[in-house]
Design a protein around this motif. Structure first.
Motif, mmCIF file in Angstrom:
data_model
loop_
_atom_site.group_PDB
_atom_site.id
_atom_site.type_symbol
_atom_site.label_atom_id
_atom_site.label_comp_id
_atom_site.label_asym_id
_atom_site.label_seq_id
_atom_site.Cartn_x
_atom_site.Cartn_y
_atom_site.Cartn_z
ATOM 1 N N GLY A 1 -7.130 13.798 -0.196
ATOM 2 C CA GLY A 1 -5.759 13.866 0.276
ATOM 3 C C GLY A 1 -4.867 12.846 -0.389
ATOM 4 N N VAL A 2 -3.664 12.748 0.107
ATOM 5 C CA VAL A 2 -2.686 11.791 -0.401
ATOM 6 C C VAL A 2 -1.765 11.428 0.753
ATOM 7 C CG1 VAL A 2 -1.103 13.573 -1.222
ATOM 8 C CG2 VAL A 2 -1.029 11.329 -2.258
ATOM 9 N N ARG A 3 -1.312 10.189 0.781
ATOM 10 C CA ARG A 3 -0.371 9.755 1.809
ATOM 11 C C ARG A 3 0.524 8.667 1.235
ATOM 12 N NH1 ARG A 3 -5.106 7.035 5.201
ATOM 13 N NH2 ARG A 3 -5.513 5.268 3.845
ATOM 14 N N LEU A 4 1.647 8.462 1.887
ATOM 15 C CA LEU A 4 2.527 7.366 1.486
ATOM 16 C C LEU A 4 1.896 6.057 1.942
ATOM 17 C CD1 LEU A 4 6.013 8.865 2.405
ATOM 18 C CD2 LEU A 4 5.042 8.545 0.116
ATOM 19 N N ARG A 5 1.982 5.062 1.096
ATOM 20 C CA ARG A 5 1.431 3.756 1.422
ATOM 21 C C ARG A 5 2.254 3.143 2.556
ATOM 22 N NH1 ARG A 5 0.874 1.837 -3.487
ATOM 23 N NH2 ARG A 5 3.024 1.170 -3.640
ATOM 24 N N LYS A 6 1.581 2.554 3.493
ATOM 25 C CA LYS A 6 2.244 1.899 4.627
ATOM 26 C C LYS A 6 2.990 0.676 4.112
ATOM 27 C CE LYS A 6 1.362 0.122 9.216
ATOM 28 N NZ LYS A 6 0.350 -0.142 10.249
ATOM 29 N N VAL A 7 4.251 0.576 4.474
ATOM 30 C CA VAL A 7 5.076 -0.552 4.051
ATOM 31 C C VAL A 7 4.897 -1.669 5.057
ATOM 32 C CG1 VAL A 7 7.423 -1.324 3.564
ATOM 33 C CG2 VAL A 7 6.729 1.009 2.977
ATOM 34 N N GLU A 8 4.509 -2.823 4.553
ATOM 35 C CA GLU A 8 4.348 -3.993 5.425
ATOM 36 C C GLU A 8 5.726 -4.523 5.783
ATOM 37 O OE1 GLU A 8 1.347 -5.097 6.503
ATOM 38 O OE2 GLU A 8 0.398 -3.472 5.382
ATOM 39 N N SER A 9 5.941 -4.798 7.075
ATOM 40 C CA SER A 9 7.262 -5.308 7.479
ATOM 41 C C SER A 9 7.207 -6.761 7.844
ATOM 42 C CB SER A 9 7.809 -4.510 8.643
ATOM 43 O OG SER A 9 6.880 -4.365 9.671
#
Length: 94
Positions: free
Chosen positions: A86-94
């Protein structure tokens, strides 16, 4: 030398992405095939052929260049782990 080839082949197989993953990643990022080609340093025709599956054995360098470009743009590729790749957007660290 033979061991080096085996190590490279094993690394390539582990990092292999599918045409479907490339299309999905591109769609998530809103990139055209031309934009991906330009970012990866490959021809637009290579991207089109790989995504269509009409290149049965694409060059390792081409696949790795596209993978690196897409990952740099913010996606993560999920390897086959029983549920399919699969593929997913990388989680953005806040």
């Amino acid at each position: 030398m033979y061991i080096d080839v085996l190590v490279i082949h094993k690394e390539y197989r582990r990092s292999m992405i599918t045409p479907q993953q490339i299309r999905g990643a591109r769609a998530m990022l809103g990139l055209t095939q031309k934009q991906l080609a330009d970012a990866s340093g490959v021809s637009e025709m290579s991207v089109k052929n790989i995504e269509r599956g009409s290149t049965p054995d694409p060059r390792v360098s081409t696949m790795l260049a596209m993978k690196k470009s897409l990952e740099s743009a913010g996606v993560e590729f999920i390897p086959e782990n029983g549920g399919g790749p699969g593929v997913r957007l990388r989680k953005v660290e806040s």
